[in-house]
Design a protein around this motif. Sequence first.
Motif: not given
Length: 188
Positions: A137-158
């Motif tokens: 349920g966590h979600f973060r907008r950030s950088r991945m390397g030199q690109i704008a990206a966002a990440a989140w975690m699913e209930e199953d750990g993926s």
Amino acid sequence: MSEPISALGGARYDGIARIEAAGPTGMITLRGDLATRPVKAAVTAVTGAKLPGPGQISFGKTGAAAWMSPDELLLVCPYAEVPELLERAEAALGTVHALAVDVSDARAIFRVEGPAAREVMGKLFPVDFAPGQFEAGHFRRSRMGQIAAAAWMEEDGSFGMICFRSVADFAFELLKEAAMPGSAVGVY
């Protein structure tokens, strides 16, 4: 109607984690005052989810709602249903000052799964992905390397990861490199 073409055509890589490019995925940017009833109704109408708080993603029957900024959400839904869901959002918004736009073809989504998924993500983002710090349920907008990206975690750990379509190939290569066999450092 032409068939949608995903950024990477279902590319996949298996290393210490599995990296997979999601196929065409519906995405609607919703901008407005997130505290208003019509905006909350639009989120539920499109995704079946509740309004997420800052740094969160909430999941519903037909999609997910991710907090992008104090006045912006990203609604993730089935690609083929975007026109209908966009109409539902607009109906729910009524006359309130807000914006709902189809951005499905502007972004690419990846899935990172497996026992080392947290480690792969931690190699690429300046985010604390440690257990207890970054959970489902966590979600973060950030950088991945030199690109704008966002990440989140699913209930199953993926993990889900989203970036602009124009840099999807570069993002996939970064994820592959971080998931190369033998690259585990055992942080998590």
